[in-house]
Design a protein around this motif. Structure first.
Motif, PDB file in Angstrom:
ATOM      1  N   SER A  47      -1.349   5.804 -13.380  1.00 39.64           N
ATOM      2  CA  SER A  47      -2.292   6.716 -12.735  1.00 39.64           C
ATOM      3  C   SER A  47      -3.203   5.980 -11.765  1.00 39.64           C
ATOM      4  N   LEU A  48      -3.591   4.757 -12.107  1.00 41.18           N
ATOM      5  CA  LEU A  48      -4.441   3.976 -11.199  1.00 41.18           C
ATOM      6  C   LEU A  48      -3.700   3.610  -9.913  1.00 41.18           C
ATOM      7  N   THR A  49      -2.395   3.332 -10.015  1.00 41.59           N
ATOM      8  CA  THR A  49      -1.646   3.063  -8.781  1.00 41.59           C
ATOM      9  C   THR A  49      -1.630   4.295  -7.880  1.00 41.59           C
ATOM     10  N   LEU A  50      -1.629   5.479  -8.490  1.00 45.86           N
ATOM     11  CA  LEU A  50      -1.646   6.710  -7.691  1.00 45.86           C
ATOM     12  C   LEU A  50      -3.046   7.019  -7.176  1.00 45.86           C
ATOM     13  N   ALA A  51      -4.061   6.560  -7.908  1.00 44.53           N
ATOM     14  CA  ALA A  51      -5.421   6.635  -7.358  1.00 44.53           C
ATOM     15  C   ALA A  51      -5.527   5.736  -6.129  1.00 44.53           C
ATOM     16  N   ILE A  52      -4.934   4.533  -6.209  1.00 51.45           N
ATOM     17  CA  ILE A  52      -4.914   3.626  -5.061  1.00 51.45           C
ATOM     18  C   ILE A  52      -4.166   4.268  -3.898  1.00 51.45           C
ATOM     19  N   HIS A  53      -3.100   5.001  -4.211  1.00 48.68           N
ATOM     20  CA  HIS A  53      -2.379   5.736  -3.168  1.00 48.68           C
ATOM     21  C   HIS A  53      -3.308   6.729  -2.477  1.00 48.68           C
ATOM     22  N   ASP A  54      -4.083   7.466  -3.252  1.00 50.23           N
ATOM     23  CA  ASP A  54      -5.016   8.423  -2.666  1.00 50.23           C
ATOM     24  C   ASP A  54      -6.096   7.695  -1.861  1.00 50.23           C
ATOM     25  N   ILE A  55      -6.624   6.613  -2.420  1.00 55.01           N
ATOM     26  CA  ILE A  55      -7.676   5.860  -1.743  1.00 55.01           C
ATOM     27  C   ILE A  55      -7.169   5.254  -0.438  1.00 55.01           C
ATOM     28  N   SER A  56      -5.872   4.914  -0.388  1.00 48.97           N
ATOM     29  CA  SER A  56      -5.315   4.330   0.839  1.00 48.97           C
ATOM     30  C   SER A  56      -5.393   5.297   2.007  1.00 48.97           C
ATOM     31  N   HIS A  57      -5.568   6.586   1.710  1.00 44.39           N
ATOM     32  CA  HIS A  57      -5.766   7.594   2.758  1.00 44.39           C
ATOM     33  C   HIS A  57      -7.251   7.879   2.984  1.00 44.39           C
ATOM     34  N   ASN A  58      -8.109   6.969   2.500  1.00 36.76           N
ATOM     35  CA  ASN A  58      -9.567   7.061   2.701  1.00 36.76           C
ATOM     36  C   ASN A  58     -10.177   8.309   2.066  1.00 36.76           C
ATOM     37  N   THR A  59      -9.650   8.710   0.911  1.00 37.35           N
ATOM     38  CA  THR A  59     -10.128   9.954   0.291  1.00 37.35           C
ATOM     39  C   THR A  59     -11.272   9.746  -0.690  1.00 37.35           C
ATOM     40  N   ALA A  60     -11.624   8.493  -0.991  1.00 34.74           N
ATOM     41  CA  ALA A  60     -12.726   8.262  -1.925  1.00 34.74           C
ATOM     42  C   ALA A  60     -14.078   8.416  -1.240  1.00 34.74           C
ATOM     43  N   PHE A  61     -14.209   7.854  -0.025  1.00 35.10           N
ATOM     44  CA  PHE A  61     -15.493   7.875   0.682  1.00 35.10           C
ATOM     45  C   PHE A  61     -15.396   8.469   2.083  1.00 35.10           C
ATOM     46  N   GLY A  62     -14.190   8.855   2.504  1.00 37.61           N
ATOM     47  CA  GLY A  62     -14.030   9.439   3.825  1.00 37.61           C
ATOM     48  C   GLY A  62     -13.631   8.410   4.863  1.00 37.61           C
ATOM     49  N   THR A  63     -13.122   8.895   5.974  1.00 35.17           N
ATOM     50  CA  THR A  63     -12.597   8.016   7.020  1.00 35.17           C
ATOM     51  C   THR A  63     -13.682   7.218   7.731  1.00 35.17           C
ATOM     52  N   ASN A  64     -14.940   7.640   7.625  1.00 31.79           N
ATOM     53  CA  ASN A  64     -16.024   6.904   8.279  1.00 31.79           C
ATOM     54  C   ASN A  64     -16.445   5.664   7.498  1.00 31.79           C
ATOM     55  N   PHE A  65     -15.903   5.505   6.296  1.00 26.88           N
ATOM     56  CA  PHE A  65     -16.277   4.375   5.443  1.00 26.88           C
ATOM     57  C   PHE A  65     -15.014   3.658   4.971  1.00 26.88           C
ATOM     58  N   TYR A 209       6.721  18.789  -6.885  1.00 25.20           N
ATOM     59  CA  TYR A 209       6.784  19.072  -8.321  1.00 25.20           C
ATOM     60  C   TYR A 209       5.426  19.652  -8.690  1.00 25.20           C
ATOM     61  N   TYR A 210       5.412  20.802  -9.359  1.00 27.50           N
ATOM     62  CA  TYR A 210       4.159  21.492  -9.638  1.00 27.50           C
ATOM     63  C   TYR A 210       3.835  21.546 -11.129  1.00 27.50           C
ATOM     64  N   GLY A 211       4.413  20.652 -11.920  1.00 25.73           N
ATOM     65  CA  GLY A 211       4.250  20.667 -13.362  1.00 25.73           C
ATOM     66  C   GLY A 211       2.979  19.980 -13.851  1.00 25.73           C
ATOM     67  N   PRO A 212       2.823  19.917 -15.184  1.00 21.81           N
ATOM     68  CA  PRO A 212       1.565  19.429 -15.782  1.00 21.81           C
ATOM     69  C   PRO A 212       1.270  17.953 -15.588  1.00 21.81           C
ATOM     70  N   LEU A 213       2.279  17.125 -15.296  1.00 17.99           N
ATOM     71  CA  LEU A 213       1.996  15.705 -15.101  1.00 17.99           C
ATOM     72  C   LEU A 213       1.151  15.446 -13.852  1.00 17.99           C
ATOM     73  N   ASN A 214       1.012  16.463 -12.988  1.00 11.17           N
ATOM     74  CA  ASN A 214       0.094  16.325 -11.856  1.00 11.17           C
ATOM     75  C   ASN A 214      -1.341  16.113 -12.316  1.00 11.17           C
ATOM     76  N   TRP A 215      -1.668  16.584 -13.527  1.00 14.16           N
ATOM     77  CA  TRP A 215      -3.041  16.458 -14.031  1.00 14.16           C
ATOM     78  C   TRP A 215      -3.457  15.013 -14.200  1.00 14.16           C
ATOM     79  N   ILE A 216      -2.501  14.119 -14.444  1.00 11.82           N
ATOM     80  CA  ILE A 216      -2.857  12.710 -14.651  1.00 11.82           C
ATOM     81  C   ILE A 216      -2.321  11.808 -13.539  1.00 11.82           C
ATOM     82  N   THR A 217      -1.859  12.418 -12.453  1.00 11.88           N
ATOM     83  CA  THR A 217      -1.297  11.625 -11.347  1.00 11.88           C
ATOM     84  C   THR A 217      -1.902  12.014  -9.998  1.00 11.88           C
ATOM     85  N   PHE A 218      -3.084  12.585 -10.011  1.00  9.16           N
ATOM     86  CA  PHE A 218      -3.788  12.929  -8.775  1.00  9.16           C
ATOM     87  C   PHE A 218      -2.939  13.824  -7.871  1.00  9.16           C
TER      88      PHE A 218
END
Length: 295
Positions: A47-65, A209-218
């Motif tokens: 799950s943390l690797t997928l959080a890093i995937h999300d963060i790689s798109h600047n989704t934690a603090f926005g594109t200005n940061f 994929y729209y199943g329940p494992l999305n809950w723990i994989t961002f």
């Protein structure tokens, strides 16, 4: 296309949970340590690797940061045990820009992988060894110059690993590394590696994929939506489908990542070669400003 307000707190909770687990496993037998590495740590680290995937798109603090996002990805990397976050971002940009690009998209298996891992037993082994192929393939397919941020990522990771070893011993380090290797290998969550872009139906190279494992994989399962709008955080991707169902509901989709893995192993028509591969022309890269040169 706004930041995910909960991402930083979710990641903080997972990192602290793994540090607590490091303390708890220090006295376990090796058998139970490996069990919890797979059953609990594997889920958290994947799950943390997928959080890093999300963060790689600047989704934690926005594109200005951008710098804050880069360093937060390094923080999310800590329980994974090996430096990963900065290199992932460097190559993931090309995955979106040159999806399926020969020699550019390192998500595409090599010719050797396609040739050798062609029987059920070998495909099972290939799935178990996914962490190795994902980390080593870029060095062969599309090697890039090591950046300053990658070196900093490595130094921070080594410092934390040594601190954990000094405090709690070798079992805590083995727990983290085993959580990463087992969680990214033959694990139910790892079905997303195959589900996303392997051609289960001719002519279709990306699936959701729209199943329940999305809950723990961002919500990485909302993969068609993600490739349409990479700057939208995973938490908002269900809204994309809700707003525009006519663009997504009729498309082929997966209903189980475990079934994806089963079909991949036992269907003769599926294997590492089951990817669309294309020739891509390198895009013109804009000049890099001094402020962003370290990345």
């Amino acid at each position: 296309m706004r930041p995910d307000p909960h991402l930083k707190w979710t990641v903080l909770g997972m990192v602290l949970a793994q540090l607590l687990a490091c303390w708890l496993v220090r006295g376990l037998s090796w058998r139970w340590l490996l069990f919890w590495s797979y059953a609990f740590g594997g889920c958290i680290n994947h799950s943390l690797t997928l959080a890093i995937h999300d963060i790689s798109h600047n989704t934690a603090f926005g594109t200005n940061f951008a710098s804050r996002n880069r360093w937060f990805a390094v923080f999310a990397n800590l329980p994974i045990g090996v430096p990963y976050a900065t290199s992932f971002k460097k190559y993931h940009v090309d995955h979106h820009r040159y999806l399926g690009g020969d020699g550019l998209d390192v998500d595409i298996p090599t010719d050797f992988e396609g040739w050798f891992f062609c029987t059920p037993a070998r495909k099972l082994l290939w799935l178990a060894l996914q962490p190795l192929f994902y980390s080593l393939r870029p060095l062969y397919v599309h090697p890039k110059t090591v950046t300053r941020m990658e070196m900093l990522n490595t130094l921070v990771q080594l410092a934390v690993d040594l601190t954990i070893f000094a405090l709690w011993g070798i079992k805590s380090i083995v727990y983290l590394l085993a959580s990463t290797f087992l969680g990214l290998g033959l694990h139910p969550i790892s079905g997303h590696f195959v589900a996303e872009h392997y051609m289960f139906l001719k002519g279709h190279e990306t699936y959701s994929y729209y199943g329940p494992l999305n809950w723990i994989t961002f919500n990485v399962g909302y993969h068609m939506e993600h490739h349409d709008f990479p700057s939208i955080p995973g938490c908002y991707l269900p809204l994309v489908r809700k707003i525009a169902p006519e663009y997504y509901d009729h498309l082929p989709q997966h209903h189980s990542w475990v079934k994806v893995l089963w079909d991949f192993v036992f269907e003769d028509s599926l294997g590492p070669y089951s990817r669309i591969k294309r020739k891509c022309k390198l895009a013109e890269r804009p000049p890099v400003s001094p402020a962003n040169r370290q990345s």
